[in-house]
Design a protein around this motif. Structure first.
Motif, PDB file in Angstrom:
ATOM      1  N   UNK A 115       0.883  -1.303  -0.024  1.00 35.41           N
ATOM      2  CA  UNK A 115       0.054  -0.024   0.071  1.00 35.41           C
ATOM      3  C   UNK A 115       0.739   1.162   0.096  1.00 35.41           C
ATOM      4  N   UNK A 116       1.862   1.104   0.379  1.00 34.56           N
ATOM      5  CA  UNK A 116       3.073   2.142   0.312  1.00 34.56           C
ATOM      6  C   UNK A 116       3.526   2.813  -0.968  1.00 34.56           C
ATOM      7  N   UNK A 117       3.594   1.609  -1.929  1.00 33.50           N
ATOM      8  CA  UNK A 117       3.827   1.634  -3.342  1.00 33.50           C
ATOM      9  C   UNK A 117       2.827   2.634  -3.863  1.00 33.50           C
ATOM     10  N   UNK A 118       1.410   1.997  -3.681  1.00 38.42           N
ATOM     11  CA  UNK A 118       0.424   2.641  -4.061  1.00 38.42           C
ATOM     12  C   UNK A 118       0.215   3.941  -3.865  1.00 38.42           C
ATOM     13  N   UNK A 119       0.651   4.440  -2.567  1.00 40.39           N
ATOM     14  CA  UNK A 119       0.334   5.758  -2.177  1.00 40.39           C
ATOM     15  C   UNK A 119       1.159   6.593  -2.944  1.00 40.39           C
ATOM     16  N   UNK A 120       2.569   6.239  -3.166  1.00 43.29           N
ATOM     17  CA  UNK A 120       3.619   6.920  -3.547  1.00 43.29           C
ATOM     18  C   UNK A 120       3.380   6.955  -5.335  1.00 43.29           C
ATOM     19  N   UNK A 121       2.623   6.070  -5.716  1.00 41.90           N
ATOM     20  CA  UNK A 121       2.525   6.355  -7.199  1.00 41.90           C
ATOM     21  C   UNK A 121       1.470   7.301  -7.427  1.00 41.90           C
ATOM     22  N   UNK A 122       0.648   7.512  -6.457  1.00 40.34           N
ATOM     23  CA  UNK A 122      -0.571   8.721  -6.656  1.00 40.34           C
ATOM     24  C   UNK A 122       0.100  10.063  -6.517  1.00 40.34           C
ATOM     25  N   UNK A 123       1.227   9.851  -5.523  1.00 42.95           N
ATOM     26  CA  UNK A 123       1.871  11.335  -5.266  1.00 42.95           C
ATOM     27  C   UNK A 123       2.564  11.648  -6.555  1.00 42.95           C
ATOM     28  N   UNK A 124       3.461  10.538  -7.225  1.00 45.71           N
ATOM     29  CA  UNK A 124       4.289  10.795  -8.794  1.00 45.71           C
ATOM     30  C   UNK A 124       3.366  11.034  -9.854  1.00 45.71           C
ATOM     31  N   UNK A 125       2.187  10.210  -9.774  1.00 43.58           N
ATOM     32  CA  UNK A 125       1.347  10.465 -11.094  1.00 43.58           C
ATOM     33  C   UNK A 125       1.456   9.506 -11.978  1.00 43.58           C
ATOM     34  N   UNK A 126       2.357   8.482 -11.787  1.00 40.68           N
ATOM     35  CA  UNK A 126       2.959   7.517 -12.994  1.00 40.68           C
ATOM     36  C   UNK A 126       3.684   6.360 -12.169  1.00 40.68           C
ATOM     37  N   UNK A 127       3.872   5.195 -13.135  1.00 42.19           N
ATOM     38  CA  UNK A 127       4.661   4.193 -12.479  1.00 42.19           C
ATOM     39  C   UNK A 127       4.760   3.234 -13.538  1.00 42.19           C
ATOM     40  N   UNK A 128       6.112   2.662 -13.459  1.00 42.17           N
ATOM     41  CA  UNK A 128       6.231   1.524 -14.550  1.00 42.17           C
ATOM     42  C   UNK A 128       5.890   0.089 -13.809  1.00 42.17           C
ATOM     43  N   UNK A 129       5.066  -0.676 -14.218  1.00 39.21           N
ATOM     44  CA  UNK A 129       4.894  -1.869 -13.535  1.00 39.21           C
ATOM     45  C   UNK A 129       5.484  -3.209 -14.245  1.00 39.21           C
ATOM     46  N   UNK A 130       6.242  -3.860 -13.253  1.00 41.03           N
ATOM     47  CA  UNK A 130       6.683  -5.120 -13.811  1.00 41.03           C
ATOM     48  C   UNK A 130       5.816  -6.325 -13.282  1.00 41.03           C
ATOM     49  N   UNK A 131       5.442  -7.183 -14.464  1.00 40.99           N
ATOM     50  CA  UNK A 131       4.545  -8.242 -14.050  1.00 40.99           C
ATOM     51  C   UNK A 131       5.119  -9.519 -14.006  1.00 40.99           C
ATOM     52  N   UNK A 132       4.876 -10.461 -13.410  1.00 43.20           N
ATOM     53  CA  UNK A 132       5.585 -11.652 -13.182  1.00 43.20           C
ATOM     54  C   UNK A 132       5.788 -12.436 -14.492  1.00 43.20           C
ATOM     55  N   UNK A 133       5.151 -12.160 -15.616  1.00 45.93           N
ATOM     56  CA  UNK A 133       5.304 -12.889 -16.715  1.00 45.93           C
ATOM     57  C   UNK A 133       6.239 -12.268 -17.482  1.00 45.93           C
ATOM     58  N   UNK A 134       6.980 -11.276 -17.191  1.00 50.66           N
ATOM     59  CA  UNK A 134       7.966 -10.493 -17.970  1.00 50.66           C
ATOM     60  C   UNK A 134       7.504  -9.114 -18.496  1.00 50.66           C
ATOM     61  N   UNK A 135       6.186  -8.957 -18.641  1.00 46.06           N
ATOM     62  CA  UNK A 135       5.681  -7.758 -19.304  1.00 46.06           C
ATOM     63  C   UNK A 135       5.942  -6.544 -18.356  1.00 46.06           C
ATOM     64  N   UNK A 136       6.070  -5.466 -18.858  1.00 44.92           N
ATOM     65  CA  UNK A 136       6.068  -4.119 -18.341  1.00 44.92           C
ATOM     66  C   UNK A 136       4.933  -3.218 -18.772  1.00 44.92           C
ATOM     67  N   UNK A 137       4.347  -2.570 -17.983  1.00 46.73           N
ATOM     68  CA  UNK A 137       3.152  -1.774 -18.223  1.00 46.73           C
ATOM     69  C   UNK A 137       3.192  -0.416 -17.413  1.00 46.73           C
ATOM     70  N   UNK A 138       2.967   0.623 -18.422  1.00 52.03           N
ATOM     71  CA  UNK A 138       3.090   2.157 -17.352  1.00 52.03           C
ATOM     72  C   UNK A 138       1.465   2.329 -17.166  1.00 52.03           C
TER      73      UNK A 138
END
Length: 369
Positions: free
Chosen positions: A179-202
């Motif tokens: 939940x801390x990561x989620x909160x700071x993504x709200x502060x930054x306004x964006x993030x790059x997510x690394x999924x367990x299957x190797x994909x990345x999504x913004x």
């Protein structure tokens, strides 16, 4: 009323080493939309339509320009005007902060590990302005909820949403483990997510509830939990780790809540797409007050007490993003980059600064009247 003061290039300390080539690449990324008249002119009066010639010249220049070539292009098309906000008599009347793109593990579906969602905008969320804003609603609000009867009201705030106000609407676009990561993504306004299957999504900013942003670092300082020097992102994360039982109540005091959209990771070297609809360039893109400033416009920012890569921050940057906490004509959030190292740098940027906007000569004459 904001004043402008004419400057010469020789007045800008550090101008010769301002990384003009990097800024030119960022400026050229916005040039097509600038030349097409897509960017709205903010209340500062920096008229987007006057940048046509400079934007077309940037588009016409083939390849990546050398530093001297980029510097000459900026000097040929613009004149520098120092921004002096009303009632600001300080030597450095502006202020800069930093932001970055977190890179965190995530999942496109909820699992036992990934339980904290990021949401897309709800269908009943609508933009409002001074004409459509309901009576009694804070003029700060730029979004509201449209009720089934058609009337508008304030949208649910962070506490209500975290308590389940959006559950069952199918708005979850990604899930996080922390939940801390989620909160700071709200502060930054964006993030790059690394999924367990190797994909990345913004995920990037799409809208917000409209409630005022409250900095939890400022709360912790005001209440004696941290000193001002300790209240950077690392210090705040440390406090949260030491006081997990107080985390949710602290988060809820920031009533602002962000909604996101998904975008692919096309160029890992660039940042997410900002509000100016182009990918952000580390240390050459800034977030500005979109009601006041104009996207695509170059600024020279001098923050001598801010040291990055061993040198005082005196750089040419382009307005390509916005943020709910960025308010005023001499205020910017510097995009630092992606990942943990960029986050450490961004989290300690809170510095006075001098702002010089670069404008075409015909606009300078108008603004200096």
């Amino acid at each position: 009323m904001t004043a402008f003061v004419r400057r010469q290039w020789s007045d800008l300390e550090g101008w010769d080493g301002a990384d003009h080539a990097l800024a030119f690449s960022a400026f050229r990324a916005s040039a097509e939309r600038l030349a097409a008249g897509i960017f709205a002119t903010g209340t500062l009066g920096v008229d987007a339509s006057t940048y046509d010639d400079a934007a077309r010249a940037a588009q016409a220049l083939s390849g990546e320009p050398r530093e001297a070539e980029a510097k000459a292009c900026f000097e040929r098309h613009f004149v520098p005007l120092r921004i002096v906000p009303d009632s600001q008599n300080a030597p450095l009347p502006g202020f800069v902060t930093g932001y970055y793109e977190p890179v965190v593990a995530g999942s496109p579906v909820r699992t036992e590990r990934y339980r904290y969602p990021l949401y897309a905008p709800p269908p009943d969320l609508v933009k409002i302005d001074d004409v459509s804003r309901p009576p009694g609603v804070d003029p700060y609000f730029r979004f509201a909820r449209r009720k089934s009867c058609g009337l508008l009201e304030e949208y649910a705030d962070r506490a209500a949403i975290e308590a389940g106000a959006l559950e069952g609407m199918g708005l979850e676009i990604a899930w996080l483990a922390d939940p801390v990561d989620a909160f700071f993504i709200h502060i930054q306004g964006s993030a790059r997510l690394a999924y367990e299957d190797g994909r990345q999504m913004r995920v990037g900013y799409a809208a917000k509830t409209g409630h005022r942003f409250t900095a939890i670092g400022r709360i912790l300082v005001d209440e004696g939990e941290l000193t001002l020097a300790e209240a950077d992102m690392d210090g705040i994360r440390g406090w949260l780790a030491a006081h997990p039982e107080r985390m949710r109540a602290l988060f809820d005091r920031n009533r602002s809540f962000i909604f996101f959209r998904e975008t692919p990771v096309e160029d890992p070297g660039l940042g997410p797409v900002g509000a100016g609809t182009v990918p952000l360039t580390p240390l050459a893109s800034i977030a500005v007050d979109r009601e006041i400033a104009t996207f695509g416009v170059p600024y020279f920012i001098e923050a001598p007490d801010l040291v990055i890569d061993g040198a005082p921050f005196r750089r040419l940057v382009i307005a390509q993003d916005t943020g709910s906490a960025i308010l005023g004509p001499a205020r910017a959030d510097i995009f630092v980059g992606s990942g943990e190292a960029a986050g450490s740098v961004a989290g300690r940027i809170r510095h006075p600064a001098d702002f010089t906007v670069l404008v075409p000569p015909k606009l300078a004459a108008r603004l200096l009247r």
